[in-house]
Design a protein around this motif. Structure first.
Motif, short mmCIF file in Angstrom:
data_model
loop_
_atom_site.label_atom_id
_atom_site.label_comp_id
_atom_site.label_asym_id
_atom_site.label_seq_id
_atom_site.Cartn_x
_atom_site.Cartn_y
_atom_site.Cartn_z
N VAL A 1 0.81 -1.07 -0.02
CA VAL A 1 -0.03 -0.13 -0.07
C VAL A 1 0.84 1.26 -0.12
O VAL A 1 0.53 2.51 -0.62
N ALA A 2 1.94 1.28 0.67
CA ALA A 2 3.02 2.32 0.90
C ALA A 2 3.59 2.57 -0.49
O ALA A 2 4.26 4.00 -0.45
N LYS B 1 1.37 6.90 -1.41
CA LYS B 1 2.57 6.63 -0.61
C LYS B 1 2.98 7.89 0.02
O LYS B 1 3.90 8.00 0.87
N ARG C 1 3.18 0.81 9.70
CA ARG C 1 2.93 1.98 8.74
C ARG C 1 3.15 3.29 9.51
O ARG C 1 2.73 4.40 9.15
N HIS D 1 -2.82 4.92 5.37
CA HIS D 1 -2.39 3.83 5.00
C HIS D 1 -2.98 2.61 5.75
O HIS D 1 -3.02 1.49 5.15
N THR E 1 -4.85 -0.62 4.30
CA THR E 1 -4.27 -1.88 4.81
C THR E 1 -5.24 -2.86 5.38
O THR E 1 -5.50 -4.05 4.94
#
Length: 422
Positions: free
Chosen positions: A200-201, A207, A351, A357, A361
């Motif tokens: 995801v990051a 990001k 995270r 994020h 997630t």
């Protein structure tokens, strides 16, 4: 077996606020803390646990009815009811294999420590039920008692390894020196959530977005204060539940109080742990050089961080929405909705407290969790049948804590595979 079960049940019935002081005192004596200091540490930890449980009860008794109201308001109708972790825990302790697992888990932990295969001393005996649930599953699926024990041991080893691996991040993010989380539900969700969070990051556009309590507070001033964030999120949950204005304001203030009080309650508990951790570290360094030891604790400590609590609360309506639209899901999230903040306790630090994020997630993780919980339901229904009262209208039960737990689900599927062979 009945006598052993009665002893185990008697100890567990004392609750963590009584068990922990006793365990802390014993651990303190083992690590050469003066008896009076060890006693005071144990009492302080017990008081801290009582304080944390008071705030957790405030959280769960507020979020639970709000979640139920959402279910009723939006007319959700799914055939498998999430009965919550207490139902599955009760079903687990009723299995004959559960009494055996308590000493087995302790022995496995001690052996791993002796051979330096782990750095974690898991003193959270109350949550040994997670590993016992895996053992009970293996036994029910295969009918083989020894195989069930083996599954419980494998689960214990994985929990120890994950507790070790995540300890530095947990200690840095939560400020819990010498502590890690050894709660089976939190670890199961982290096994999916940590790698998914890394992906995801890396998503372009997302990001670079860093939404954590500090940046929110900097940008929005008073509205970024943790207690105000709690008020806003609590009011939103109440609004979605169809509460009237008074109910919305009350729910908002309650969540604001939880956000404000929880970090302070965790600090009380940590005051008691610090002398034990320091003595343990000093003793190990004198004997083994730079060897470290972590105290495995309940992931409830993670709710002292505003980002963790905010992520967990935001996931309540998201989980309900997913349950409605997700093809293949038959689970009506209910009993474990209020405990989602504990599931995310390792994901949020991975995270670095980025709420955006973390929520993305956890949304992806929850998709898998709902499908796994659907698949796990026949076994959990069998485990709890005749032992606990099923929710009204429930054809089958499951829960997000065990049924939606990646580690437990994988070991359940291994048990199914073995059952076809033996």
């Amino acid at each position: 077996m009945d006598s052993l079960m009665n002893v185990v049940q008697g100890i567990l019935n004392l609750g963590p606020s009584v068990m922990l002081p006793i365990i802390i005192f014993i651990v303190g004596i083992v690590f050469r803390v003066k008896p009076t200091k060890a006693l005071l540490s144990g009492i302080t930890v017990g008081i801290g646990m009582i304080a944390i449980n008071l705030v957790i009860n405030l959280l769960t008794t507020s979020v639970g009815p709000a979640a139920q109201a959402m279910v009723e308001r939006f007319g959700l109708n799914l055939t498998i009811i999430d009965a919550g972790w207490p139902t599955v825990a009760a079903g687990t302790w009723a299995q004959p294999i559960a009494a055996v697992m308590i000493p087995v888990i302790l022995i496995v932990n001690i052996v791993m420590l002796m051979f330096n295969w782990t750095k974690t001393l898991n003193i959270d005996i109350w949550n040994y039920w997670h590993m016992s649930a895996v053992a009970a599953t293996g036994y029910i699926v295969t009918g083989n008692f020894l195989f069930g024990i083996l599954m419980g041991i494998i689960c214990t080893v994985v929990v120890q390894i994950m507790a070790d691996k995540t300890a530095p991040q947990i200690q840095e993010y939560y400020g819990l020196d010498g502590v890690t989380f050894s709660t089976g539900s939190t670890i199961g969700y982290a096994m999916l959530g940590i790698p998914i969070g890394r992906l995801v990051a890396k998503i372009p556009g997302i990001k670079k977005l860093d939404v954590n309590p500090e940046t929110i507070q900097k940008r929005f001033g008073v509205f970024g204060e943790p207690m105000v964030m709690g008020i806003i999120i609590g009011a939103a949950l109440a609004f979605l539940g169809g509460y009237d204005l008074g109910g919305i304001v009350e729910m908002g203030m309650t969540m604001g109080a939880v956000m404000f009080l929880m970090p302070r309650m965790v600090k009380i508990l940590m005051e008691g742990l610090i002398p034990i951790q320091e003595s343990a570290q000093k003793l190990l360094q004198s004997k083994y050089g730079d060897r470290e030891i972590y105290l495995g604790m309940d992931a409830a400590l993670s709710t002292g961080a505003p980002a963790t609590l905010a992520t967990g609360l935001l996931m309540v309506p998201i989980t309900l929405f997913l349950a409605v639209i997700l093809p293949g899901n038959r689970v009506l999230p209910f009993g474990d909705l209020a405990t989602i903040p504990f599931f995310v306790g390792m994901i949020v630090p991975s995270r670095k407290g980025n709420i955006l994020h973390s929520v993305i997630t956890c949304t992806i993780v929850m998709v898998f969790a709902l499908l796994m919980a659907t698949d796990y339901s026949p076994i959990l229904t069998s485990m709890a049948e005749g032992i606990v009262e099923f929710p009204e209208g429930a054809a089958q039960i499951t829960n997000l804590d065990t049924g939606g737990n990646f580690l437990k689900w994988v070991l359940f599927k291994i048990s199914e595979l073995v059952s076809t062979i033996i």
